[in-house]
Scaffold this motif. Structure first.
Motif, PDB file in Angstrom:
ATOM      1  N   ASN A  41      37.203  37.154  35.948  1.00  0.00           N
ATOM      2  CA  ASN A  41      38.269  37.191  36.955  1.00  0.00           C
ATOM      3  C   ASN A  41      37.990  38.281  37.987  1.00  0.00           C
ATOM      4  O   ASN A  41      37.375  39.320  37.683  1.00  0.00           O
ATOM      5  N   GLU A  43      40.087  40.252  40.990  1.00  0.00           N
ATOM      6  CA  GLU A  43      41.419  40.459  41.567  1.00  0.00           C
ATOM      7  C   GLU A  43      41.335  41.068  42.964  1.00  0.00           C
ATOM      8  O   GLU A  43      40.255  41.422  43.460  1.00  0.00           O
ATOM      9  N   ALA A  53      38.610  33.750  35.717  1.00  0.00           N
ATOM     10  CA  ALA A  53      37.252  33.701  35.171  1.00  0.00           C
ATOM     11  C   ALA A  53      36.699  32.273  35.174  1.00  0.00           C
ATOM     12  O   ALA A  53      35.529  32.048  35.508  1.00  0.00           O
ATOM     13  N   GLU A  54      37.535  31.315  34.811  1.00  0.00           N
ATOM     14  CA  GLU A  54      37.086  29.918  34.762  1.00  0.00           C
ATOM     15  C   GLU A  54      36.639  29.461  36.151  1.00  0.00           C
ATOM     16  O   GLU A  54      35.651  28.732  36.294  1.00  0.00           O
TER      17      GLU A  54
END
Ligand code: THU
Length: 127
Positions: A41, A43, A53-54
């Motif tokens: 991930n 931010e 993250a995906e």
């Protein structure tokens, strides 16, 4: 599942840029033709602008020519297991199949493996 898919997701979480939530996440995809991609991930101070993250893992796969997601492992070291958020379920569906396996991991291994069709029933599709 290749034994290292969980391990790679754990390592990907260590790359997370998550200074606002302090909640690192890692994800690793295996494509149906055997390629492997990880993501974390990322931010942003403008909070909604971060991404999961995906999503990072999918972007790596697309940059390398795309593919079909056979399985994806997701790990968040601060949780016993993590399920992909709604948006990421739809993103996985874009490149997956109903049989795509989503592995929910803790730091030691896979806690549960769920078919995408069970994680995102009646997914939106314009096809
Ligand atoms: N996050 C992911 O990376 N994947 C998920 O499936 C759920 C949430 C991230 C987004 C944000 O950076 C942090 O976790 C806290 O919500």
């Amino acid at each position: 599942m290749p034994a290292n898919l969980h391990r790679m997701a754990v390592l990907a979480a260590q790359k997370a840029y998550a200074p606002y939530s302090n909640f690192p996440v890692g994800a690793t995809i295996r494509t149906s033709d055997g390629r492997v991609y990880s993501g974390c991930n990322v931010e942003n101070v403008s909070y909604p602008e971060g991404w999961c993250a995906e999503t990072s893992a999918i972007a790596h796969m697309v940059m390398d020519g795309g593919g079909e997601i056979a399985e994806i492992a997701v790990s968040a070291p601060k949780m016993d297991s993590i399920t992909p958020c709604g948006g990421c379920r739809q993103r996985i569906a874009e490149f997956g199949t109903p049989d795509t396996l989503v592995h929910l991991c803790d730091k030691d291994g896979v806690v549960e493996s769920i078919r995408l069709a069970d994680l995102l029933p009646k997914a939106f599709s314009k096809l």
